[in-house]
Write a protein that holds these residues in place. Structure first.
Motif, mmCIF file in Angstrom:
data_model
loop_
_atom_site.group_PDB
_atom_site.id
_atom_site.type_symbol
_atom_site.label_atom_id
_atom_site.label_comp_id
_atom_site.label_asym_id
_atom_site.label_seq_id
_atom_site.Cartn_x
_atom_site.Cartn_y
_atom_site.Cartn_z
ATOM 1 N N TRP A 109 -21.290 4.239 -3.228
ATOM 2 C CA TRP A 109 -19.947 4.251 -1.748
ATOM 3 C C TRP A 109 -18.866 3.733 -2.342
ATOM 4 O O TRP A 109 -17.771 4.588 -1.914
ATOM 5 N N GLU A 110 -18.395 3.886 -3.673
ATOM 6 C CA GLU A 110 -17.748 4.120 -4.164
ATOM 7 C C GLU A 110 -16.996 4.939 -4.525
ATOM 8 O O GLU A 110 -15.607 4.942 -4.575
ATOM 9 N N VAL A 111 -17.872 5.927 -5.093
ATOM 10 C CA VAL A 111 -17.149 7.111 -5.334
ATOM 11 C C VAL A 111 -16.557 7.875 -4.161
ATOM 12 O O VAL A 111 -15.690 8.769 -4.106
ATOM 13 N N ASP A 112 -17.908 7.290 -3.153
ATOM 14 C CA ASP A 112 -16.912 8.047 -1.500
ATOM 15 C C ASP A 112 -15.339 8.004 -1.537
ATOM 16 O O ASP A 112 -14.914 8.365 -1.145
ATOM 17 N N GLU A 113 -15.480 6.091 -0.904
ATOM 18 C CA GLU A 113 -14.679 6.004 -0.988
ATOM 19 C C GLU A 113 -13.421 6.458 -1.808
ATOM 20 O O GLU A 113 -12.539 6.068 -1.105
ATOM 21 N N PHE A 114 -13.508 6.496 -2.942
ATOM 22 C CA PHE A 114 -12.239 6.749 -3.657
ATOM 23 C C PHE A 114 -11.986 8.316 -3.455
ATOM 24 O O PHE A 114 -10.512 8.383 -2.810
ATOM 25 N N LEU A 115 -12.701 9.473 -3.100
ATOM 26 C CA LEU A 115 -12.553 10.378 -2.584
ATOM 27 C C LEU A 115 -11.755 10.170 -1.809
ATOM 28 O O LEU A 115 -10.604 11.426 -0.975
ATOM 29 N N GLU A 116 -11.613 9.281 -0.770
ATOM 30 C CA GLU A 116 -11.746 9.943 0.770
ATOM 31 C C GLU A 116 -10.167 9.100 0.581
ATOM 32 O O GLU A 116 -9.706 9.423 1.634
ATOM 33 N N ARG A 117 -9.976 7.868 -0.269
ATOM 34 C CA ARG A 117 -8.767 7.330 -0.684
ATOM 35 C C ARG A 117 -7.913 8.276 -0.796
ATOM 36 O O ARG A 117 -6.268 8.309 -0.595
ATOM 37 N N HIS A 118 -7.901 9.626 -1.629
ATOM 38 C CA HIS A 118 -7.554 10.407 -2.073
ATOM 39 C C HIS A 118 -7.409 11.821 -1.713
ATOM 40 O O HIS A 118 -7.072 12.849 -2.466
ATOM 41 N N GLN A 119 -7.290 12.272 -0.316
ATOM 42 C CA GLN A 119 -8.246 12.825 0.009
ATOM 43 C C GLN A 119 -5.667 13.864 0.033
ATOM 44 O O GLN A 119 -6.108 14.669 0.300
ATOM 45 N N GLY A 120 -5.706 12.556 0.207
ATOM 46 C CA GLY A 120 -3.632 12.903 0.586
ATOM 47 C C GLY A 120 -3.317 13.784 -0.546
ATOM 48 O O GLY A 120 -3.150 14.477 -0.682
ATOM 49 N N TRP A 121 -3.539 12.729 -1.976
ATOM 50 C CA TRP A 121 -3.152 12.920 -3.220
ATOM 51 C C TRP A 121 -4.050 14.555 -3.297
ATOM 52 O O TRP A 121 -3.135 15.471 -3.611
ATOM 53 N N LEU A 122 -5.231 14.571 -3.436
ATOM 54 C CA LEU A 122 -5.708 16.388 -3.506
ATOM 55 C C LEU A 122 -4.759 17.264 -2.341
ATOM 56 O O LEU A 122 -4.578 18.229 -3.326
ATOM 57 N N THR A 123 -4.421 16.975 -1.521
ATOM 58 C CA THR A 123 -4.128 17.779 -1.147
ATOM 59 C C THR A 123 -2.711 19.082 -1.129
ATOM 60 O O THR A 123 -3.134 19.493 -1.552
ATOM 61 N N THR A 124 -1.861 17.624 -1.542
ATOM 62 C CA THR A 124 -0.373 17.428 -2.065
ATOM 63 C C THR A 124 -0.551 18.623 -3.351
ATOM 64 O O THR A 124 -0.036 19.567 -3.620
ATOM 65 N N ARG A 125 -1.719 18.024 -4.641
ATOM 66 C CA ARG A 125 -1.179 18.312 -5.310
ATOM 67 C C ARG A 125 -2.267 20.519 -5.421
ATOM 68 O O ARG A 125 -1.481 21.190 -6.096
ATOM 69 N N LEU A 126 -2.754 19.861 -4.557
ATOM 70 C CA LEU A 126 -4.010 21.576 -4.421
ATOM 71 C C LEU A 126 -2.759 22.753 -3.954
ATOM 72 O O LEU A 126 -2.822 24.156 -4.172
#
Length: 250
Positions: A62-79
């Protein structure tokens, strides 16, 4: 890269492979456990077609899932910097030495890959089966890159009075070129899609390492002497280099 301190939890296996949805885009994600890691690290692989995550051993899923959810915005911007994946097909475009060329698939099973100019417009004519267009273009670009770089390297090497033992074309994603202590130079053939001054900068950069095996002030001074357009070329690679890596040649 973002980081998250390790929490004390009961060990639970973390999936090694996932497909992550990022703004409607499917991204392969590789998750690796590292016993020496104390935090989560997330990186976009060169080319922008995959993600890599390193996690401490025993981290709860769940810590991995939480980390990925928090950084969706960062990934969207970078990609978004990579743009949509480019498909090499008939009537698509690809840059050669910075000039857009429209792809013409001849439909003929035999024939060479060549550039032509019609009414001032540049074209890349490709024969063979349609599903092999990408591979044929890659083969053509490798030959063109070698031709350009052999000439540029010879010119710069004569100026620094250092011998070049070998010159190799590769499809590296982590770096554009390299120079070994004994004079072996290696380049990513994808650089031939960049403008001529960028190709020249890459050749000058690696040749400068024949004298200065570092990135000291002396190295950059020599590199600038060999390639006066160094700063402009470096800026171009920083802005557009990822787009060249993102092209899938099949």
């Amino acid at each position: 890269m973002f980081q998250l301190l390790k929490k004390s939890t009961r060990p639970k296996a973390v999936p090694q492979q996932r497909v992550l949805q990022v703004n409607g885009r499917e991204m392969p994600l590789t998750i690796r456990q590292n016993p020496r890691a104390t935090r989560i690290t997330l990186r976009i692989e060169p080319g922008g077609r995959a993600l890599k995550m390193t996690v401490p051993r025993g981290l709860h899923h769940w810590e991995v899932d939480e980390f990925l959810e928090r950084h969706q915005g960062w990934l969207t911007t970078r990609l978004a910097r990579y743009g949509s994946e480019k498909t090499l097909r008939h009537d698509a475009e690809i840059a050669i030495r910075g000039v857009p060329h429209r792809i013409i698939h001849t439909g003929l099973l035999r024939g060479i890959t060549e550039t032509i100019v019609i009414d001032g417009q540049s074209f890349l004519r490709v024969s063979g089966m349609e599903e092999h267009i990408g591979r044929r273009i890659a083969t053509f670009l490798k030959k063109e890159a070698r031709r350009d770089l052999e000439k540029l390297v010879a010119t710069h090497a004569s100026r620094v009075r250092r011998p070049v033992r070998s010159l190799t074309m590769k499809d590296t994603r982590s770096r554009w070129g390299s120079c070994s202590w004994d004079g072996n130079l290696s380049f990513s053939w994808r650089i031939v899609m960049a403008p001529p001054n960028v190709i020249d900068y890459l050749a000058a950069h690696e040749v400068a390492h024949l004298r200065e095996m570092n990135h000291s002030a002396a190295f950059w001074a020599l590199c600038g002497e060999l390639c006066p357009a160094m700063d402009e070329a470096k800026a171009w690679l920083k802005r557009h280099g990822a787009q060249l890596h993102a092209i899938d040649f099949g």
